[in-house]
Design a protein around this motif. Structure first.
Motif, mmCIF file in Angstrom:
data_model
loop_
_atom_site.group_PDB
_atom_site.id
_atom_site.type_symbol
_atom_site.label_atom_id
_atom_site.label_comp_id
_atom_site.label_asym_id
_atom_site.label_seq_id
_atom_site.Cartn_x
_atom_site.Cartn_y
_atom_site.Cartn_z
ATOM 1 N N GLY A 371 0.957 -1.302 -0.145
ATOM 2 C CA GLY A 371 0.118 0.150 0.172
ATOM 3 C C GLY A 371 0.844 1.216 0.083
ATOM 4 O O GLY A 371 2.005 1.229 0.400
ATOM 5 N N ARG A 372 0.069 2.395 -0.207
ATOM 6 C CA ARG A 372 0.974 3.665 -0.605
ATOM 7 C C ARG A 372 1.247 4.132 0.959
ATOM 8 O O ARG A 372 2.340 4.769 0.947
ATOM 9 C CB ARG A 372 0.097 4.671 -1.288
ATOM 10 C CG ARG A 372 -0.426 4.211 -2.567
ATOM 11 C CD ARG A 372 -1.755 3.400 -2.763
ATOM 12 N NE ARG A 372 -2.158 3.498 -4.204
ATOM 13 C CZ ARG A 372 -2.294 2.158 -4.820
ATOM 14 N NH1 ARG A 372 -1.787 0.911 -4.299
ATOM 15 N NH2 ARG A 372 -2.948 2.249 -5.913
ATOM 16 N N PHE A 373 0.212 4.045 1.599
ATOM 17 C CA PHE A 373 0.369 4.550 2.893
ATOM 18 C C PHE A 373 1.718 4.100 3.874
ATOM 19 O O PHE A 373 2.477 4.885 4.454
ATOM 20 C CB PHE A 373 -0.849 4.442 3.856
ATOM 21 C CG PHE A 373 -0.878 4.948 5.441
ATOM 22 C CD1 PHE A 373 -0.995 6.496 5.688
ATOM 23 C CD2 PHE A 373 -0.470 4.464 6.259
ATOM 24 C CE1 PHE A 373 -0.930 6.761 6.918
ATOM 25 C CE2 PHE A 373 -0.288 4.546 7.814
ATOM 26 C CZ PHE A 373 -0.665 6.040 7.981
ATOM 27 N N GLU A 503 -5.726 5.583 2.064
ATOM 28 C CA GLU A 503 -5.201 4.570 1.441
ATOM 29 C C GLU A 503 -5.827 4.265 0.081
ATOM 30 O O GLU A 503 -7.353 4.241 0.346
ATOM 31 C CB GLU A 503 -5.032 3.255 2.133
ATOM 32 C CG GLU A 503 -4.426 2.097 1.654
ATOM 33 C CD GLU A 503 -3.112 2.269 0.967
ATOM 34 O OE1 GLU A 503 -2.938 2.439 -0.286
ATOM 35 O OE2 GLU A 503 -2.019 2.235 1.675
ATOM 36 N N LYS A 505 -5.234 1.537 -2.171
ATOM 37 C CA LYS A 505 -4.592 0.135 -2.543
ATOM 38 C C LYS A 505 -6.143 -0.616 -2.801
ATOM 39 O O LYS A 505 -6.942 -0.651 -2.069
ATOM 40 C CB LYS A 505 -3.845 -0.406 -1.729
ATOM 41 C CG LYS A 505 -3.519 -2.001 -2.171
ATOM 42 C CD LYS A 505 -2.401 -2.369 -1.190
ATOM 43 C CE LYS A 505 -2.906 -2.982 0.203
ATOM 44 N NZ LYS A 505 -3.639 -4.095 0.078
#
Length: 526
Positions: A371-373, A503, A505
């Motif tokens: 995920g990005r976070f 997030e 994703k």
């Protein structure tokens, strides 16, 4: 609302990875290749320009750009980039992504060539020409940020969308690497032909007249990849989400994506009318409803990009000064002008090869898995750790150069396997289609504001308190050690502001933007 999604958008969300995905990555990514080449190659040649135009006849040390000229040459492209991000971000939502996509490349090609020309032979004329064209170069580069990110996000499927957007941005790493390699080839060729002595041996001969061609060739080469991409950009159809949700043309969206996906898709004009007539899909940027719904996440995307770019551009644009301060690059008097270009280019290439490029592609590999976070938090955390580790025992590293280079490479690795990639990806996912390009442009412009702070601020702050150890004519700063510690503190703040970023994703763009909720309401940030 989830059940009301147009089939053409659902088809894009669930599509398997196909050839058109890779085509889009290359077409959009070559723009970022050019962007990085143009923005970062200037740091390789500024010392050479200083030697050519600002070395006095009887000087005991090679000339250097005056501090105001250095700041202008280094930072003017960033100012243009900021303006371009805001302008083209807005135009991307008003006129369409494709309609303005080619303009950015045309600007980059013309300006890349123009910056290598001079209206006159005097230093003022040369610097004025360089700054003029670099501003417009930056303006074109700036437009590429929101347009490329938005186009890629709207073409991608939801399973691998993060990797595709990150792959476009990862082309920056190859652009930085290419800048170093081109500089190495050009400087090595000129050195082989002219064999200039070091400045301490023969000041006049250390900078042969032909050196003036070196920086021009390096900068003008940026026009090549941009020019090669133009035809393919013009062949791309408009994204379905813009055509349907913003231009309200369901039939054209279905026709375009039927060709791209090679499946038959119905236009669903009645369903589109119901979606666009919903008042929840009509509020604009400067409204209370936008502030209530998206204000916190816009604060998150702008603040994290701002803080990241202060650190990232400070280190990238002034690598040569950092390496000189620890003795990895010899003193200017011990080299010829051409040799100095070679040494600076070699250092930048090694850092790009060992830290920058791998970091980008680690993000591509893992962004849709963890995920990005998580990647952004982790990246800011390790940037903080390594910058503190470089800054606090700074004088120790002067006798342990290899250790310094390794630690410095890790800061770049975790900035790219971290916030430098994710701050680009997230704004292209978490805002509605009608405002997506604009909000990405605002977020990117905040980042470039940070880059300008880094470029201008670090130039002054990093100067040593000891007049004998700082560049001639520069005022005293806080020194390199305290500058690195300050950058570490800013990275820690970036980690805290990441908590405001949602997030995305595994979600469709409509879900990531909070437009598809079980209760039929858009979920506000606060």
């Amino acid at each position: 609302m989830a059940g009301d999604q147009l089939q053409v958008l659902n088809a894009l969300d669930v599509a398997k990875t196909q050839w058109y995905h890779f085509t889009a990555i290359v077409i959009a990514g070559m723009g970022f290749f050019t962007d990085a080449y143009d923005l970062f190659s200037i740091s390789i040649v500024t010392r050479l320009i200083g030697r050519i135009y600002y070395t006095a006849t009887d000087a005991k040390t090679p000339g250097s750009l005056p501090i105001n000229v250095n700041a202008a040459v280094t930072g003017v492209a960033l100012c243009g980039t900021l303006a371009g991000q805001l302008c083209f971000g807005w135009l991307g939502d008003k006129l369409g992504r494709k309609k303005v996509y080619g303009i950015t490349l045309v600007l980059m090609v013309i300006s890349s060539i123009g910056q290598g020309l001079s209206f006159g032979h005097e230093p003022k004329a040369v610097m004025a020409t360089l700054c003029f064209f670099r501003f417009w170069l930056g303006f074109g580069v700036g437009g590429d940020y929101p347009l490329s990110a938005t186009i890629m996000s709207e073409y991608a499927n939801k399973k691998t969308r993060g990797a595709f957007i990150a792959a476009v941005f990862a082309m920056q790493g190859f652009g930085i690497l290419a800048g170093g390699i081109v500089s190495l080839i050009v400087s090595a060729g000129f050195e082989h032909k002219y064999k200039p002595p070091a400045f301490s041996v023969n000041p006049a001969a250390s900078c042969p007249p032909a050196s003036d061609y070196i920086w021009r060739i390096i900068l003008m080469f940026g026009a090549v990849p941009a020019g090669m991409t133009y035809y393919w950009r013009m062949k791309m159809p408009e994204t379905a989400r813009y055509t349907a949700l913003v231009a309200h043309n369901a039939k054209q969206a279905a026709e375009d994506m039927s060709r791209v996906l090679q499946v038959e898709l119905p236009p669903e004009e009645e369903k589109l009318d119901n979606i666009v007539d919903d008042e929840r899909n009509q509020f604009g940027l400067f409204t209370w409803e936008f502030a209530r719904t998206y204000g916190v996440r816009l604060l998150g995307t702008t603040s994290t990009w701002f803080l990241l770019d202060i650190s990232y551009y400070s280190q990238n644009l002034f690598q040569k000064d950092l390496f000189t301060s620890i003795g990895w690059i010899p003193a200017a008097t011990k080299m010829s002008a051409i040799r100095e270009v070679y040494k600076v280019a070699r250092a930048q290439t090694l850092i790009a090869l060992c830290g920058t490029v791998p970091g980008y592609w680690f993000t591509v590999a893992f962004i849709d898995i963890i995920g990005r976070f998580t990647i952004q938090i982790m990246g800011f955390f390790f940037m903080t750790v390594f910058l503190f580790a470089l800054g606090i025992p700074y004088h120790h590293w002067k006798t342990h150069k290899i250790g310094f280079i390794v630690m410095y490479s890790f800061t770049f690795f975790f900035s790219n396997f971290g916030p430098n990639a994710t701050t680009f990806v997230v704004p292209a996912e978490v805002f509605p289609a009608r405002l997506r390009s604009t909000c990405h442009g605002i977020s990117a412009a905040a980042g470039k504001a940070g880059a300008i702070v880094g470029a201008f601020g670090f130039l002054y702050l990093s100067q040593d308190k000891n007049v004998k150890l700082r560049t001639t004519g520069y005022p005293a700063g806080i020194g390199m050690k305290d500058s690195l510690i300050l950058l570490a503190c800013l990275s820690f703040l970036g980690m805290l502001f990441t908590l405001l970023v949602p997030e995305a994703k595994g979600k469709s763009l409509e879900e990531a933007a909070g437009e598809e909720q079980d209760d039929g309401k858009i979920q506000p940030d606060a």
